[in-house]
Design an enzyme around this catalytic site. Structure first.
Site, PDB file in Angstrom:
ATOM      1  N   ARG A 271       0.831  -1.217   0.000  1.00 23.14           N
ATOM      2  CA  ARG A 271       0.000   0.000   0.000  1.00 23.14           C
ATOM      3  C   ARG A 271       0.864   1.264   0.000  1.00 23.14           C
ATOM      4  NH1 ARG A 271      -0.479   4.700   2.513  1.00 23.14           N
ATOM      5  NH2 ARG A 271       0.011   3.693   4.496  1.00 23.14           N
ATOM      6  N   ASP A 272       1.488   1.562   1.123  1.00 18.32           N
ATOM      7  CA  ASP A 272       2.291   2.801   1.198  1.00 18.32           C
ATOM      8  C   ASP A 272       3.437   2.724   0.198  1.00 18.32           C
ATOM      9  OD1 ASP A 272       3.475   5.174   2.002  1.00 18.32           O
ATOM     10  OD2 ASP A 272       3.335   4.743   4.125  1.00 18.32           O
TER      11      ASP A 272
ATOM     12  N   HIS B 194       5.297   4.688  12.589  1.00 16.63           N
ATOM     13  CA  HIS B 194       5.311   4.588  11.114  1.00 16.63           C
ATOM     14  C   HIS B 194       6.293   5.657  10.629  1.00 16.63           C
ATOM     15  CE1 HIS B 194       2.964   4.253   7.148  1.00 16.63           C
ATOM     16  NE2 HIS B 194       3.607   5.401   6.984  1.00 16.63           N
TER      17      HIS B 194
ATOM     18  N   HIS C 175       8.813   7.218   7.835  1.00 14.12           N
ATOM     19  CA  HIS C 175       9.453   7.339   6.515  1.00 14.12           C
ATOM     20  C   HIS C 175      10.915   7.705   6.785  1.00 14.12           C
ATOM     21  CE1 HIS C 175       5.982   6.887   3.801  1.00 14.12           C
ATOM     22  NE2 HIS C 175       5.347   7.102   4.935  1.00 14.12           N
TER      23      HIS C 175
ATOM     24  N   CYS D 227       4.265   9.284   0.190  1.00 16.21           N
ATOM     25  CA  CYS D 227       2.885   9.722   0.024  1.00 16.21           C
ATOM     26  C   CYS D 227       2.839  10.678  -1.157  1.00 16.21           C
ATOM     27  CB  CYS D 227       2.386  10.404   1.293  1.00 16.21           C
ATOM     28  SG  CYS D 227       0.754  11.126   1.104  1.00 16.21           S
TER      29      CYS D 227
ATOM     30  N   ASN E 208       9.004   4.267   3.378  1.00 18.11           N
ATOM     31  CA  ASN E 208       9.027   3.863   4.784  1.00 18.11           C
ATOM     32  C   ASN E 208      10.362   3.207   5.079  1.00 18.11           C
ATOM     33  OD1 ASN E 208       5.910   3.382   4.007  1.00 18.11           O
ATOM     34  ND2 ASN E 208       6.175   3.954   6.134  1.00 18.11           N
TER      35      ASN E 208
HETATM   36  P1  HMG Z   1     -12.783  14.810  -2.769  1.00 17.55           P
HETATM   37  O1  HMG Z   1     -12.447  15.110  -4.199  1.00 17.55           O
HETATM   38  O2  HMG Z   1     -12.938  15.938  -1.805  1.00 17.55           O
HETATM   39  O3  HMG Z   1     -14.045  13.835  -2.608  1.00 17.55           O
HETATM   40  O4  HMG Z   1     -11.661  13.832  -2.216  1.00 17.55           O
HETATM   41  P2  HMG Z   1     -15.407  13.733  -3.323  1.00 17.55           P
HETATM   42  O5  HMG Z   1     -16.330  13.075  -2.323  1.00 17.55           O
HETATM   43  O6  HMG Z   1     -15.812  15.042  -3.927  1.00 17.55           O
HETATM   44  O7  HMG Z   1     -15.157  12.668  -4.506  1.00 17.55           O
HETATM   45  C1  HMG Z   1     -14.427  12.952  -5.670  1.00 17.55           C
HETATM   46  C2  HMG Z   1     -14.528  11.768  -6.604  1.00 17.55           C
HETATM   47  O8  HMG Z   1     -13.858  10.625  -6.032  1.00 17.55           O
HETATM   48  C3  HMG Z   1     -15.957  11.298  -6.865  1.00 17.55           C
HETATM   49  O9  HMG Z   1     -15.974  10.716  -8.174  1.00 17.55           O
HETATM   50  C4  HMG Z   1     -16.154  10.217  -5.848  1.00 17.55           C
HETATM   51  O10 HMG Z   1     -17.139   9.287  -6.204  1.00 17.55           O
HETATM   52  C5  HMG Z   1     -14.791   9.566  -5.815  1.00 17.55           C
HETATM   53  P3  HMG Z   1     -16.716  11.506  -9.389  1.00 17.55           P
HETATM   54  O11 HMG Z   1     -18.119  11.719  -8.944  1.00 17.55           O
HETATM   55  O12 HMG Z   1     -15.949  12.814  -9.552  1.00 17.55           O
HETATM   56  O13 HMG Z   1     -16.545  10.546 -10.533  1.00 17.55           O
HETATM   57  N1  HMG Z   1     -14.487   8.951  -4.532  1.00 17.55           N
HETATM   58  C6  HMG Z   1     -14.067   7.692  -4.369  1.00 17.55           C
HETATM   59  N2  HMG Z   1     -13.828   6.706  -5.237  1.00 17.55           N
HETATM   60  C7  HMG Z   1     -13.404   5.524  -4.736  1.00 17.55           C
HETATM   61  N3  HMG Z   1     -13.200   5.300  -3.416  1.00 17.55           N
HETATM   62  C8  HMG Z   1     -13.430   6.284  -2.518  1.00 17.55           C
HETATM   63  C9  HMG Z   1     -13.882   7.544  -2.995  1.00 17.55           C
HETATM   64  N4  HMG Z   1     -14.183   8.686  -2.374  1.00 17.55           N
HETATM   65  C10 HMG Z   1     -14.572   9.549  -3.320  1.00 17.55           C
HETATM   66  N5  HMG Z   1     -13.214   6.028  -1.230  1.00 17.55           N
HETATM   67  C11 HMG Z   1     -10.994  12.007  -0.823  1.00 17.55           C
HETATM   68  C12 HMG Z   1     -11.681  13.346  -0.884  1.00 17.55           C
HETATM   69  C13 HMG Z   1     -10.788  11.674   0.643  1.00 17.55           C
HETATM   70  C14 HMG Z   1     -11.869  10.943  -1.472  1.00 17.55           C
HETATM   71  C15 HMG Z   1      -9.641  12.110  -1.573  1.00 17.55           C
HETATM   72  O14 HMG Z   1      -8.948  13.233  -1.102  1.00 17.55           O
HETATM   73  C16 HMG Z   1      -8.785  10.886  -1.418  1.00 17.55           C
HETATM   74  O15 HMG Z   1      -9.124   9.808  -1.890  1.00 17.55           O
HETATM   75  N6  HMG Z   1      -7.617  11.029  -0.779  1.00 17.55           N
HETATM   76  C17 HMG Z   1      -6.721   9.925  -0.514  1.00 17.55           C
HETATM   77  C18 HMG Z   1      -5.306  10.378  -0.556  1.00 17.55           C
HETATM   78  C19 HMG Z   1      -4.399   9.223  -0.258  1.00 17.55           C
HETATM   79  O16 HMG Z   1      -4.719   8.061  -0.472  1.00 17.55           O
HETATM   80  N7  HMG Z   1      -3.184   9.534   0.244  1.00 17.55           N
HETATM   81  C20 HMG Z   1      -2.215   8.536   0.548  1.00 17.55           C
HETATM   82  C21 HMG Z   1      -2.590   7.665   1.705  1.00 17.55           C
HETATM   83  S1  HMG Z   1      -2.300   8.443   3.265  1.00 17.55           S
HETATM   84  C22 HMG Z   1      -0.626   8.136   3.572  1.00 17.55           C
HETATM   85  O17 HMG Z   1       0.076   7.642   2.738  1.00 17.55           O
HETATM   86  C23 HMG Z   1      -0.099   8.472   4.929  1.00 17.55           C
HETATM   87  C24 HMG Z   1       0.169   7.229   5.805  1.00 17.55           C
HETATM   88  O18 HMG Z   1       1.047   6.331   5.171  1.00 17.55           O
HETATM   89  C25 HMG Z   1       0.764   7.691   7.130  1.00 17.55           C
HETATM   90  C26 HMG Z   1       1.915   8.650   6.907  1.00 17.55           C
HETATM   91  O19 HMG Z   1       2.979   8.238   6.391  1.00 17.55           O
HETATM   92  O20 HMG Z   1       1.704   9.812   7.223  1.00 17.55           O
HETATM   93  C27 HMG Z   1      -1.141   6.459   6.123  1.00 17.55           C
HETATM   94 MG    MG Z   2       3.168   6.540   5.120  1.00 20.03          MG
END
Ligand code: HMG
Ligand code: MG
Length: 308
Positions: free
Chosen positions: A15-16, A207, A209, A240, A249
């Site tokens: 995933r990450d 966690h 990086h 990310c 990581n």
């Molecule tokens: P948004 O654009 O504000 O949301 O994004 P929305 O509700 O307006 O939806 C936009 C579009 O996405 C729509 O599609 C939704 O249906 C679709 P459209 O109508 O335009 O065709 N949608 C989805 N599709 C599939 N699955 C879903 C989903 N939700 C909406 N769950 C949102 C808000 C939260 C969805 C967006 O910002 C997002 O997906 N962000 C994720 C970012 C991400 O994955 N970042 C990396 C992971 S975090 C990380 O790595 C940190 C971590 O490792 C810890 C660390 O190291 O810090 C965990």
């Molecule tokens: Mg991370």
């Protein structure tokens, strides 16, 4: 304080690790990666994310990957979930555990999930209720706990604030995440202390990086406090997409080497992990970001060649 005798490793490479790869990786490779990690004995594997494919295209095949992996009973297969839509995906995919992710900095929250910290907590409320109703475990991640790419310094109090909100939501386990790898051991301990005001020591993980090369030192600082759970990524894959310049990581191989040296048990087959790290790095067309992994692979390479 004595170091823990056993450490729980959550392998987050699929995933990450892969979420930040520019080239689209075939689902078959992702499935093979997870299956090989399962065989190596990881108790918990973060398989994919059910996030918007517009935001993170690499994770768009999450349902397919979850459907094709060969699961082993007793192993927890986790997925990231940002909202109810993501939860529905996780439920349909029969995830054992969901990971909800908030940030300790407002700026990062906006960039990563397009809402404020408070809004993200409100989004997670129905997600956590639904997870509980369906018997899924809930883990939380607090991003930018040791620094933010947009805001700079992050105070331990901000970590404590998010930990408290997560606890109120019913999040069972909390991960303190150094998204951009700027943390050092004392700052790490301070962030952990802030989270420990709301979570028991057994319900907290680190966690890290490894962008600034501090991850192993930070893990050691956590071990000294009794923290016994860490997220790691095979071959040091990861980053990310919304934290520019942040590298992967901490490499699982390096952490396993450290823990083995300290006599701390993980139940994971180190040699298999080294081989997996070399294999996935070969597929991605680069050298693994795993010092111990590369050193051990180099040592065994001539023997393997002679035997062939
Ligand atoms: P948004 O654009 O504000 O949301 O994004 P929305 O509700 O307006 O939806 C936009 C579009 O996405 C729509 O599609 C939704 O249906 C679709 P459209 O109508 O335009 O065709 N949608 C989805 N599709 C599939 N699955 C879903 C989903 N939700 C909406 N769950 C949102 C808000 C939260 C969805 C967006 O910002 C997002 O997906 N962000 C994720 C970012 C991400 O994955 N970042 C990396 C992971 S975090 C990380 O790595 C940190 C971590 O490792 C810890 C660390 O190291 O810090 C965990
Ligand atoms: Mg991370």
């Amino acid at each position: 304080m004595a170091l823990p005798g056993k450490v729980h490793i959550v392998e987050v490479g699929p995933r990450d690790g892969l979420q930040n790869e520019k080239q689209m990786i075939p689902a078959a490779v992702k499935v093979e990666l997870v299956d090989r990690l399962t065989a190596a004995g990881f108790p918990n594997i973060e398989v994919t994310s059910f996030v918007s494919p517009k935001w993170v295209p690499q994770m768009a095949d999450g349902a397919e990957v979850m459907g094709r992996i060969a699961r082993k009973p007793g192993i927890t297969y986790s997925v990231l979930v940002p909202n109810m839509k993501g939860f529905e995906g996780a439920l349909a995919a029969k995830a054992d555990e969901i990971v909800v992710f908030a940030a300790a900095s407002e700026a990062f929250s906006r960039k990563n999930i397009n809402c404020s910290i408070a809004e993200s907590i409100e989004r997670f409320r129905p997600v956590c209720e639904a997870a509980r109703a369906h018997g899924l475990r809930i883990r939380g991640a607090i991003s930018t706990a040791l620094g933010c790419p947009y805001q700079g310094e992050v105070e331990p109090a901000a970590v404590g604030y998010v930990a408290r909100l997560m606890k109120e939501l019913g999040v069972q386990h909390i991960g303190v995440a150094d998204t951009i790898g700027t943390g050092t051991p004392r700052a790490t301990q301070a962030a952990m202390e802030a989270a420990l005001a709301h979570y028991a020591i057994g319900d907290i993980s680190g966690h890290f990086h490894d962008t600034y090369g501090q991850a192993l030192a930070n893990i050691y600082a956590c071990l000294q406090m009794g923290v016994a759970s860490f997220d790691t990524s095979v071959a040091g894959l990861g980053g990310c997409p919304y934290a520019k310049g942040a590298t992967g990581n901490v490499a699982t191989e390096d952490v396993l080497y450290l823990l083995r040296g300290l006599g701390i048990d993980t139940g994971i087959d180190f040699e298999q992990v080294v081989a997996i790290g070399q294999w996935i790095s070969g597929i991605l067309g680069r050298k693994a970001f795993a010092r111990a992994g590369n050193a051990l692979a180099a040592r065994s390479a001539p023997a393997a060649a002679a035997a062939a």
